[in-house]
Design a protein around this motif. Structure first.
Motif, PDB file in Angstrom:
ATOM      1  N   VAL A  49      95.372  69.601  43.227  1.00  0.00           N
ATOM      2  CA  VAL A  49      95.608  68.242  43.708  1.00  0.00           C
ATOM      3  C   VAL A  49      94.583  67.226  43.189  1.00  0.00           C
ATOM      4  O   VAL A  49      93.431  67.544  42.946  1.00  0.00           O
ATOM      5  N   SER A  50      95.066  65.997  43.063  1.00  0.00           N
ATOM      6  CA  SER A  50      94.198  64.835  42.820  1.00  0.00           C
ATOM      7  C   SER A  50      93.711  64.317  44.160  1.00  0.00           C
ATOM      8  O   SER A  50      94.227  64.698  45.206  1.00  0.00           O
ATOM      9  N   ALA A  51      92.801  63.376  44.102  1.00  0.00           N
ATOM     10  CA  ALA A  51      92.378  62.671  45.313  1.00  0.00           C
ATOM     11  C   ALA A  51      93.522  61.778  45.777  1.00  0.00           C
ATOM     12  O   ALA A  51      94.397  61.415  44.994  1.00  0.00           O
ATOM     13  N   VAL A  52      93.516  61.434  47.060  1.00  0.00           N
ATOM     14  CA  VAL A  52      94.470  60.456  47.588  1.00  0.00           C
ATOM     15  C   VAL A  52      94.384  59.193  46.726  1.00  0.00           C
ATOM     16  O   VAL A  52      93.286  58.734  46.396  1.00  0.00           O
ATOM     17  N   THR A  55      91.355  56.677  45.795  1.00  0.00           N
ATOM     18  CA  THR A  55      90.090  57.138  46.389  1.00  0.00           C
ATOM     19  C   THR A  55      88.957  57.222  45.364  1.00  0.00           C
ATOM     20  O   THR A  55      87.815  56.856  45.662  1.00  0.00           O
ATOM     21  N   THR A  56      89.266  57.694  44.155  1.00  0.00           N
ATOM     22  CA  THR A  56      88.197  57.806  43.158  1.00  0.00           C
ATOM     23  C   THR A  56      87.629  56.418  42.845  1.00  0.00           C
ATOM     24  O   THR A  56      86.407  56.236  42.808  1.00  0.00           O
ATOM     25  N   ASP A  57      88.519  55.442  42.670  1.00  0.00           N
ATOM     26  CA  ASP A  57      88.054  54.057  42.452  1.00  0.00           C
ATOM     27  C   ASP A  57      87.221  53.584  43.640  1.00  0.00           C
ATOM     28  O   ASP A  57      86.177  52.953  43.469  1.00  0.00           O
ATOM     29  N   GLY A 130      86.544  63.012  46.848  1.00  0.00           N
ATOM     30  CA  GLY A 130      87.943  62.583  46.852  1.00  0.00           C
ATOM     31  C   GLY A 130      88.885  63.773  46.842  1.00  0.00           C
ATOM     32  O   GLY A 130      89.763  63.917  47.709  1.00  0.00           O
ATOM     33  N   GLU A 131      88.702  64.670  45.892  1.00  0.00           N
ATOM     34  CA  GLU A 131      89.569  65.844  45.770  1.00  0.00           C
ATOM     35  C   GLU A 131      89.289  66.867  46.871  1.00  0.00           C
ATOM     36  O   GLU A 131      90.194  67.563  47.328  1.00  0.00           O
ATOM     37  N   ARG A 132      88.018  66.949  47.309  1.00  0.00           N
ATOM     38  CA  ARG A 132      87.719  67.921  48.381  1.00  0.00           C
ATOM     39  C   ARG A 132      88.385  67.486  49.685  1.00  0.00           C
ATOM     40  O   ARG A 132      88.854  68.321  50.458  1.00  0.00           O
ATOM     41  N   GLY A 196      91.489  69.256  41.917  1.00  0.00           N
ATOM     42  CA  GLY A 196      91.467  68.892  40.500  1.00  0.00           C
ATOM     43  C   GLY A 196      90.181  68.154  40.192  1.00  0.00           C
ATOM     44  O   GLY A 196      89.352  67.923  41.079  1.00  0.00           O
ATOM     45  N   PHE A 197      89.985  67.826  38.904  1.00  0.00           N
ATOM     46  CA  PHE A 197      88.974  66.841  38.474  1.00  0.00           C
ATOM     47  C   PHE A 197      87.538  67.336  38.470  1.00  0.00           C
ATOM     48  O   PHE A 197      86.712  66.814  37.762  1.00  0.00           O
ATOM     49  N   ILE A 198      87.197  68.373  39.280  1.00  0.00           N
ATOM     50  CA  ILE A 198      85.781  68.694  39.421  1.00  0.00           C
ATOM     51  C   ILE A 198      85.432  70.092  38.929  1.00  0.00           C
ATOM     52  O   ILE A 198      86.280  70.973  38.837  1.00  0.00           O
ATOM     53  N   GLY A 211      86.289  63.726  33.744  1.00  0.00           N
ATOM     54  CA  GLY A 211      86.782  62.474  33.158  1.00  0.00           C
ATOM     55  C   GLY A 211      87.935  61.945  33.990  1.00  0.00           C
ATOM     56  O   GLY A 211      88.658  62.729  34.614  1.00  0.00           O
ATOM     57  N   ARG A 212      88.125  60.615  33.984  1.00  0.00           N
ATOM     58  CA  ARG A 212      89.162  60.014  34.826  1.00  0.00           C
ATOM     59  C   ARG A 212      90.531  60.591  34.476  1.00  0.00           C
ATOM     60  O   ARG A 212      90.836  60.827  33.300  1.00  0.00           O
ATOM     61  N   GLY A 213      91.332  60.825  35.478  1.00  0.00           N
ATOM     62  CA  GLY A 213      92.643  61.425  35.258  1.00  0.00           C
ATOM     63  C   GLY A 213      92.540  62.922  34.987  1.00  0.00           C
ATOM     64  O   GLY A 213      93.508  63.570  34.595  1.00  0.00           O
ATOM     65  N   GLY A 214      91.352  63.488  35.208  1.00  0.00           N
ATOM     66  CA  GLY A 214      91.082  64.866  34.800  1.00  0.00           C
ATOM     67  C   GLY A 214      91.772  65.972  35.598  1.00  0.00           C
ATOM     68  O   GLY A 214      91.675  67.148  35.224  1.00  0.00           O
ATOM     69  N   SER A 215      92.486  65.612  36.655  1.00  0.00           N
ATOM     70  CA  SER A 215      93.148  66.673  37.434  1.00  0.00           C
ATOM     71  C   SER A 215      94.242  67.375  36.636  1.00  0.00           C
ATOM     72  O   SER A 215      94.495  68.562  36.843  1.00  0.00           O
ATOM     73  N   ASP A 216      94.906  66.634  35.746  1.00  0.00           N
ATOM     74  CA  ASP A 216      95.908  67.276  34.890  1.00  0.00           C
ATOM     75  C   ASP A 216      95.226  68.350  34.037  1.00  0.00           C
ATOM     76  O   ASP A 216      95.753  69.439  33.833  1.00  0.00           O
ATOM     77  N   TYR A 217      94.052  67.990  33.534  1.00  0.00           N
ATOM     78  CA  TYR A 217      93.300  68.927  32.701  1.00  0.00           C
ATOM     79  C   TYR A 217      92.907  70.158  33.523  1.00  0.00           C
ATOM     80  O   TYR A 217      93.086  71.297  33.077  1.00  0.00           O
TER      81      TYR A 217
END
Ligand code: ASP
Ligand code: MG
Length: 458
Positions: A49-52, A55-57, A130-132, A196-198, A211-217
């Motif tokens: 999952v991404s953050a809500v 939230t990252t912003d 955010g993701e946690r 995701g992301f972390i 990196g931003r948008g990194g949850s896909d990665y």
């Protein structure tokens, strides 16, 4: 004997990595839809999952406000309330777990405000929240829906270097950690809900972000490590389109794209997929499907290794500036390109499209060019006044590479519109035209008509 039976069964079982983006986590209703999707999967599922959404912003703004001595508690309060409200609306008993995470947010901000310093590792730790938070909430929501789900912090899976904000993944370590944590879970029919992301840096171990948008990665890395049969990217659009539907009302969702085509599209403005996502998936030939959480019945866009000879998509991007340069030392032009790129790099300006002749070079950038950069370029080149108000039109498809007549049709479709640059990507799967902004829509429409309206086979 039982072991070989179970390994046969395991081999045949579909194993889906389902990644839900920020909007899919963005409200109680969205989380309910995401939960229904997870419950409908036939086979093993690993959720990422991404953050809500937002939230990252909000966390970045929070960190900046704290370091500048502003009223960060107001911003922290908003982030807290947003998540508390989700929990209330979903009727979850998460007070304790949420408090632990929110307290961590408060402690980080207090220290940042006190010392007036926000180092990159502290920022990544703040962003990790955010993701946690979203993974904690979504995992509990699944549990209430009757799913045996557990939140997994990607800190324990994804090993990275110390390049905070855009960390590089150590794949051998990541693959073995991920398999070590997730295989026992799915074997016991537990659905992991991974942040995701972390990731986690090498010693001293700290939170990092990809990196931003990194949850896909993250999702692609996990799909590769777990040898998934499919990577599903659940977002808020029906897939990738033949053209921007706001520009071309007849644009339709692409049913299939090759990995390479998807990569080209990602670079040229189709914001659906992070370009890096492609890599771990391609290496294992894992099919990637873009799907819509809010229209789950739609087939989405499938991205795989199949390369069919066609034109797939036309994208355009406005706000482009073209810089034309001619070498001053006509007979001694070696090193000309190197000097140009060094100057752009020094001014941190990214060049998108390049076209060259023996002594002249044209490049595009997606912002205004400063006079300091022009001055530097003028020390070794004649530089015209940069042309602003330009647009890039990019046509992508394997057909450009494999069918010579496609290129001819493309050029005649662009037709009488004045073109200031043309460039064919090294992969030969894209051709880019630079035209005046006011002509961009017409060019897109003409090319769309040629390939999607006049001949349904292309
Ligand atoms: N939450 C992160 C971001 O907004 C990562 C992601 O959503 O993919 O950039
Ligand atoms: Mg995203």
């Amino acid at each position: 004997m039982p072991e070989s039976v179970s390994s046969v069964r395991r081999f045949q079982m579909r194993r889906i990595v389902a990644k839900f983006g920020g909007t899919s986590m963005g409200s109680a209703d969205a989380m309910r839809k995401a939960s229904a999707i997870v419950r409908s999967v036939d086979g093993e599922v690993i959720v990422v999952v991404s953050a809500v959404t937002g939230t990252t912003d909000a966390l970045i703004a929070l960190g900046n406000t704290a370091v500048e001595g502003g009223d960060w508690e107001v911003l922290a309060g908003r982030i807290k309330e947003r998540h508390r409200m989700l929990v209330r609306e979903l009727d979850l008993d998460l007070h304790q777990q949420l408090s632990v995470l929110l307290d961590e947010m408060w402690s980080i901000c207090r220290v940042v405000a006190q010392f007036g310093e926000l180092g990159p590792s502290v920022l990544d730790r703040l962003l990790s929240l955010g993701e946690r938070l979203s993974a904690t909430i979504f995992a509990e929501h699944l549990v209430v829906d009757g799913v045996n789900a557990e939140m997994v912090d990607a800190f324990d899976l994804i090993a990275t270097d110390r390049q905070f904000g855009c960390a590089n993944v150590d794949f051998p370590v990541t693959n073995s950690r991920t398999a070590g944590v997730l295989f026992p879970m799915i074997t016991n029919s537990v659905i992991p809900v991974v942040t995701g992301f972390i990731g986690q840096s090498n010693a001293p171990h700290r939170y990092t972000t990809l990196g931003r948008g990194g949850s896909d990665y993250s999702a692609a890395i996990i799909a590769a490590a777990m040898d998934a049969t499919e990577l599903q990217i659940w977002t808020d659009v029906d897939g990738m389109f033949t053209a921007d539907p706001r520009v071309i009302p007849g644009a339709t969702v692409l049913t299939q794209l090759s990995y390479a085509e998807a990569g080209e599209l990602a670079y040229f403005g189709a914001k659906v997929l992070h370009p890096k996502t492609i890599k771990p998936a391609i290496e294992r030939e894992i099919p990637v499907r873009i799907l819509n959480t809010f229209n789950a019945a739609a087939p989405g866009t499938l991205i795989n290794s199949e390369e069919c000879a066609s034109i797939k998509s036309i994208t355009s991007k406005k706000g482009i500036t073209v810089v034309n340069l001619v070498s001053l030392g006509m007979l001694d032009a070696h090193g000309f390109l190197a000097k140009i790129f060094t100057a752009f790099a020094r001014h941190e300006v990214i060049v998108d499209v390049v076209s060259t002749s023996e002594v002249s070079v044209s490049v595009t950038v997606d912002r205004k060019v400063s006079s300091a950069l022009v001055e530097e370029l003028r020390t070794f080149a004649t530089v015209d006044e940069p042309e602003t108000g330009m647009a890039i039109v990019c046509v992508v498809g394997e057909g450009l590479r494999t069918q010579p007549e496609v290129l001819g049709r493309l050029f005649s479709a662009v037709g009488p519109v004045p073109v200031s640059m043309v460039s064919q990507g090294a992969s030969k799967r894209n051709v880019t035209f630079v035209v005046a902004e006011r002509d961009a829509r017409r060019v897109v429409a003409q090319v769309f008509h040629e390939f999607f309206e006049s001949d349904p086979t292309l």
